[in-house]
Design a protein around this motif. Structure first.
Motif, PDB file in Angstrom:
ATOM      1  N   THR A  69       0.846  -1.194   0.000  1.00 57.00           N
ATOM      2  CA  THR A  69       0.000   0.000   0.000  1.00 57.00           C
ATOM      3  C   THR A  69       0.879   1.241   0.000  1.00 57.00           C
ATOM      4  OG1 THR A  69      -1.885  -1.026   1.111  1.00 57.00           O
ATOM      5  CG2 THR A  69      -1.651   1.356   1.335  1.00 57.00           C
ATOM      6  N   VAL A  70       0.654   2.113  -0.972  1.00 55.58           N
ATOM      7  CA  VAL A  70       1.328   3.404  -1.047  1.00 55.58           C
ATOM      8  C   VAL A  70       0.317   4.453  -0.598  1.00 55.58           C
ATOM      9  CG1 VAL A  70       2.604   5.010  -2.490  1.00 55.58           C
ATOM     10  CG2 VAL A  70       2.694   2.556  -2.971  1.00 55.58           C
ATOM     11  N   ASP A  71       0.656   5.186   0.438  1.00 57.17           N
ATOM     12  CA  ASP A  71      -0.332   6.044   1.097  1.00 57.17           C
ATOM     13  C   ASP A  71      -0.629   7.333   0.355  1.00 57.17           C
ATOM     14  OD1 ASP A  71      -0.778   4.336   3.288  1.00 57.17           O
ATOM     15  OD2 ASP A  71       1.065   5.020   4.240  1.00 57.17           O
ATOM     16  N   ASP A  72       0.309   7.839  -0.419  1.00 54.50           N
ATOM     17  CA  ASP A  72       0.137   9.186  -0.986  1.00 54.50           C
ATOM     18  C   ASP A  72       0.412   9.194  -2.483  1.00 54.50           C
ATOM     19  OD1 ASP A  72      -0.487  11.831  -0.953  1.00 54.50           O
ATOM     20  OD2 ASP A  72       1.470  12.520  -0.259  1.00 54.50           O
ATOM     21  N   ALA A  73      -0.131   8.216  -3.181  1.00 55.54           N
ATOM     22  CA  ALA A  73       0.023   8.155  -4.637  1.00 55.54           C
ATOM     23  C   ALA A  73      -1.225   7.526  -5.228  1.00 55.54           C
ATOM     24  CB  ALA A  73       1.263   7.362  -5.029  1.00 55.54           C
ATOM     25  N   PRO A  74      -2.010   8.265  -6.004  1.00 50.77           N
ATOM     26  CA  PRO A  74      -3.185   7.663  -6.642  1.00 50.77           C
ATOM     27  C   PRO A  74      -2.791   6.531  -7.584  1.00 50.77           C
ATOM     28  CG  PRO A  74      -3.274  10.064  -6.725  1.00 50.77           C
ATOM     29  CD  PRO A  74      -1.904   9.699  -6.261  1.00 50.77           C
ATOM     30  N   CYS A  75      -3.718   5.628  -7.801  1.00 50.54           N
ATOM     31  CA  CYS A  75      -3.444   4.471  -8.655  1.00 50.54           C
ATOM     32  C   CYS A  75      -3.131   4.882 -10.096  1.00 50.54           C
ATOM     33  CB  CYS A  75      -4.638   3.513  -8.633  1.00 50.54           C
ATOM     34  SG  CYS A  75      -4.839   2.648  -7.054  1.00 50.54           S
ATOM     35  N   ASP A  76      -3.580   6.067 -10.517  1.00 56.84           N
ATOM     36  CA  ASP A  76      -3.250   6.541 -11.868  1.00 56.84           C
ATOM     37  C   ASP A  76      -1.752   6.698 -12.061  1.00 56.84           C
ATOM     38  OD1 ASP A  76      -5.798   6.607 -12.886  1.00 56.84           O
ATOM     39  OD2 ASP A  76      -6.197   8.627 -12.141  1.00 56.84           O
ATOM     40  N   PHE A  77      -1.018   6.967 -10.977  1.00 53.61           N
ATOM     41  CA  PHE A  77       0.413   7.234 -11.088  1.00 53.61           C
ATOM     42  C   PHE A  77       1.267   6.012 -10.777  1.00 53.61           C
ATOM     43  CE2 PHE A  77      -0.995  11.577  -9.280  1.00 53.61           C
ATOM     44  CZ  PHE A  77      -1.607  11.890 -10.482  1.00 53.61           C
ATOM     45  N   VAL A  78       0.680   4.974 -10.179  1.00 53.99           N
ATOM     46  CA  VAL A  78       1.449   3.825  -9.694  1.00 53.99           C
ATOM     47  C   VAL A  78       1.580   2.796 -10.810  1.00 53.99           C
ATOM     48  CG1 VAL A  78       1.533   1.956  -8.012  1.00 53.99           C
ATOM     49  CG2 VAL A  78       0.714   4.215  -7.333  1.00 53.99           C
ATOM     50  N   SER A  79       2.784   2.291 -10.988  1.00 54.45           N
ATOM     51  CA  SER A  79       3.036   1.231 -11.964  1.00 54.45           C
ATOM     52  C   SER A  79       4.090   0.290 -11.401  1.00 54.45           C
ATOM     53  CB  SER A  79       3.495   1.810 -13.305  1.00 54.45           C
ATOM     54  OG  SER A  79       4.735   2.478 -13.153  1.00 54.45           O
ATOM     55  N   VAL A  80       4.118  -0.934 -11.924  1.00 53.46           N
ATOM     56  CA  VAL A  80       5.071  -1.958 -11.499  1.00 53.46           C
ATOM     57  C   VAL A  80       5.973  -2.267 -12.681  1.00 53.46           C
ATOM     58  CG1 VAL A  80       5.349  -4.301 -10.617  1.00 53.46           C
ATOM     59  CG2 VAL A  80       3.425  -2.906  -9.845  1.00 53.46           C
ATOM     60  N   ASP A  81       7.280  -2.089 -12.483  1.00 45.88           N
ATOM     61  CA  ASP A  81       8.282  -2.369 -13.517  1.00 45.88           C
ATOM     62  C   ASP A  81       9.198  -3.485 -13.038  1.00 45.88           C
ATOM     63  OD1 ASP A  81       7.058  -0.210 -14.620  1.00 45.88           O
ATOM     64  OD2 ASP A  81       8.739   1.165 -14.371  1.00 45.88           O
ATOM     65  N   LEU A  82       9.803  -4.186 -14.003  1.00 47.90           N
ATOM     66  CA  LEU A  82      10.663  -5.323 -13.686  1.00 47.90           C
ATOM     67  C   LEU A  82      11.924  -5.275 -14.530  1.00 47.90           C
ATOM     68  CD1 LEU A  82      11.120  -8.092 -12.299  1.00 47.90           C
ATOM     69  CD2 LEU A  82       9.892  -9.132 -14.220  1.00 47.90           C
ATOM     70  N   THR A  83      13.067  -5.449 -13.882  1.00 47.53           N
ATOM     71  CA  THR A  83      14.357  -5.566 -14.567  1.00 47.53           C
ATOM     72  C   THR A  83      15.126  -6.719 -13.925  1.00 47.53           C
ATOM     73  OG1 THR A  83      15.407  -3.985 -13.059  1.00 47.53           O
ATOM     74  CG2 THR A  83      14.465  -3.099 -15.101  1.00 47.53           C
ATOM     75  N   ASP A  84      16.033  -7.328 -14.705  1.00 46.74           N
ATOM     76  CA  ASP A  84      16.877  -8.383 -14.141  1.00 46.74           C
ATOM     77  C   ASP A  84      18.236  -8.366 -14.810  1.00 46.74           C
ATOM     78  OD1 ASP A  84      16.698  -9.754 -16.583  1.00 46.74           O
ATOM     79  OD2 ASP A  84      15.072 -11.038 -15.894  1.00 46.74           O
TER      80      ASP A  84
END
Length: 616
Positions: A69-84
């Motif tokens: 849970t991110v308390d101060d970021a709307p879902c419009d701005f949140v993304s999940v990225d992956l690098t390896d």
């Protein structure tokens, strides 16, 4: 033949029963019973042997389960990225990822309905339209400006055609974007069809006196705000010609000049387009669709006609279509709960929870990376997801072989233990079956200030538990170390989860005591304890006997052996006698004839006539 008998018996007349022997026998029986029970418990208990081996689990992928849970970021701005480490980079992963909008008190508002949406398009006015809008704003000749813009576009000079865009942005920042007062003035003295620059006080007045106010919260340095400026001005111009144009107003708020006001309105990115209605700024609709004049006018028209349907149904329809979402000031700054799982390669890598979106411009000083890790674990492949096709086929074949072995065992009349054990061993093909335990359940991480990022580093190790019957279950465990740092060079805060796998694995094998070892230990306990107890009893018996004998000799009366001489004058050789004052000597002691005298008393006087003499 009888000489081979190792169990010879003694007659009962030669055995003696004693009290202390009986007591020690009872104690020995109790101790042997206790040792028997302990040995039986050890025989029935499974022991676990731990070993460290090279990790040969053949999975090429690993599952990462998370709930953050991110308390101060709307879902419009949140993304999940992956690098390896293999060079993989995946941006804005939406498969198997779920986002839920939250209030400031972490109450769920709704599931984020536009997961993975494409970046909204900017449909800008043509060069002639830009020139016309700019000319009306500045009182210039629109035809001349249109000819100059068209000529610049025909000559292949995009900068010339885009020059009007920059001028429109400057006019918007100055609060004069749009036509002049040719269409008349509203109750606040502003021209109809113009974009009105508002602040905290005037925004409230406009919302109270108009049915709807569509507000663009922008920053002059924002690239997307500059792209939107001519579109916003053109929309305001066309809106004035509609039949409800006087009741709807397009406005803008400069969040650089009025930074504190924008914070109270929970503005976190630019441009943010909010439509206020019902004469209140407590709730609004956040516009998320295409940023073009026609799309904006359609959105305003839909909301202008919403009296035909209930308000809640209208808002639900907009959210389902992904056009807008309802926001409320009473909810505070919105947060976002991101949960799901990722399939990652078994190489060192990182997955980011980014708090900014390419659809908007952000200011790092307005962004906070404070978050709560509700769950984070590695592993779990109950359905074989994530395995390559060859591994999936091998796992399906092993499962089928296991079922066939069990069926054959049942047909053999219950002798299926070996078949089942062999089938279980064949079924183990290295797939991770269990889900590892999370060591960071509901752990909060509070940023010391806005603009700080978090990095969580995880060292992951595979654990394999081998059951007694041969079945194996594996899962992942990890250690977690966290730190925060301030971003530099205008970088945006984020939450980073880095992981690295150990080349070794911990193997736990169940082991039970074999039956022959149990019988051997039992015989050793009974025989050994019986022997030790016999030695102790003999020692105690002879010690008591020796002490008793010594005490008995010290308390007995003394006697003498005399020999009388012929004629009755005194003792003679070969003659025994005893004193008249003492008892007759005992014939035997402890089963042996008495042939000697104990320490004698002083010899009596010769004149004693009461002495008896037995001669030879």
């Amino acid at each position: 033949f009888k000489r081979l008998n190792y169990f010879k018996k003694l007659p009962e007349d030669l055995t003696i029963s004693t009290t202390h022997g009986s007591v020690m026998s009872l104690v020995g029986i109790a101790c042997m019973a206790l040792l028997f029970l302990l040995e039986l418990r050890s025989f029935m208990t499974l022991n676990v042997e731990t070993a460290i081996e090279v990790d040969d689990v053949a999975d090429s992928y690993m599952r990462v389960n998370f709930n953050i849970t991110v308390d101060d970021a709307p879902c419009d701005f949140v993304s999940v990225d992956l690098t390896d480490a293999t060079g993989l980079y995946a941006h804005n992963i939406t498969r198997r990822v779920r986002k839920v909008r939250l209030t400031a008190w972490r109450r769920q508002l709704a599931i984020h309905a536009d997961e993975g949406a494409a970046m909204p398009a900017y449909i800008k006015p043509s060069a002639a339209e830009l020139a016309q809008i700019e000319g009306e704003a500045e009182g210039l000749d629109p035809e001349e400006l249109a000819e100059l813009a068209a000529a610049a576009a025909d000559e292949g000079d995009p900068a010339g055609a885009e020059a009007a865009v920059a001028r429109m942005a400057a006019l918007q920042a100055a609060g004069s974007a749009g036509p002049s007062a040719d269409r008349g003035l509203d109750v606040h003295g502003n021209a109809h069809g113009a974009v009105v620059a508002l602040d905290e006080k005037t925004l409230k007045e406009y919302v109270e006196t108009h049915d709807m106010v569509f507000v663009n919260f922008f920053a002059p340095w924002c690239h997307w705000c500059q792209e939107l400026a001519p579109i916003w001005a053109q929309t305001a111009d066309k809106l004035a010609d509609l039949h409800y144009g006087e009741r709807v107003k397009l406005a803008s708020v400069d969040c650089v000049a009025h930074a504190e006001f924008c914070r109270t309105m929970h503005i976190r990115a630019f441009p943010t387009l909010l439509l206020y209605s019902d004469h209140t700024t407590d709730t609004g609709l956040l516009y998320r669709a295409t940023r073009g004049t026609d799309a904006l006018l359609q959105f305003v028209d839909t909301n202008a006609q919403r009296h035909e349907v209930p308000h809640e149904e209208h808002v639900a329809a907009l959210e389902e279509a992904g056009t807008a979402v309802k926001v409320a000031r009473e909810h505070g700054p919105e947060g976002c709960m991101v949960s799901g799982h990722l399939k990652v390669k078994k190489v060192p890598g990182t997955f980011h929870v980014r708090l900014h979106s390419p659809q908007y411009s952000h200011a790092s000083e307005l962004m906070s990376a404070s978050h709560v890790v509700h769950h984070l674990s590695f592993g779990g492949d109950e359905d074989g997801e994530g395995l390559d096709p060859a591994r999936k086929a091998a796992k399906a074949a092993a499962a089928e072989a296991k079922k066939a072995g069990e069926r054959r065992g049942r047909r053999r009349g219950g002798r299926n233990g070996d078949s089942r054990k062999a089938a279980d061993r064949d079924a183990w093909d290295g797939a991770i079956l269990g889900t590892g335990k999370s060591v960071a359940d509901n752990t909060p991480f509070v940023a010391p200030a806005n603009g700080h990022s978090f990095v969580h580093f995880h060292k992951v190790v595979c654990r394999v538990h081998e059951y007694l019957r041969g079945t194996k279950v594996a899962w992942y465990q990890y250690t977690m170390h966290s730190s925060s740092h301030k971003e530099v060079d205008d970088a945006f805060p984020s939450v980073k989860f880095a992981y690295d796998l150990s080349p070794m694995k911990v193997v736990e094998r169940e082991r039970s005591m074999p039956l022959y070892r149990f019988v051997t230990s039992l015989c050793a306990i009974i025989g050994g304890f019986f022997t030790v107890l016999g030695l102790a009893e003999n020692t105690l018996h002879y010690s008591i006997e020796a002490v008793s004998k010594k005490l008995s000799w010290q308390t007995q009366p003394a006697y003498v052996i005399v020999r009388t001489r012929p004629g009755g004058r005194g003792p003679a050789a070969g003659t025994t006698g005893w004193h008249a004052n003492g008892p007759a000597p005992r014939a035997a002691c402890c089963g042996r004839p008495l042939s000697y005298a104990s320490p004698a008393r002083p010899e009596p006087r010769p004149t004693d006539d009461r002495r008896r003499v037995s001669g030879d």
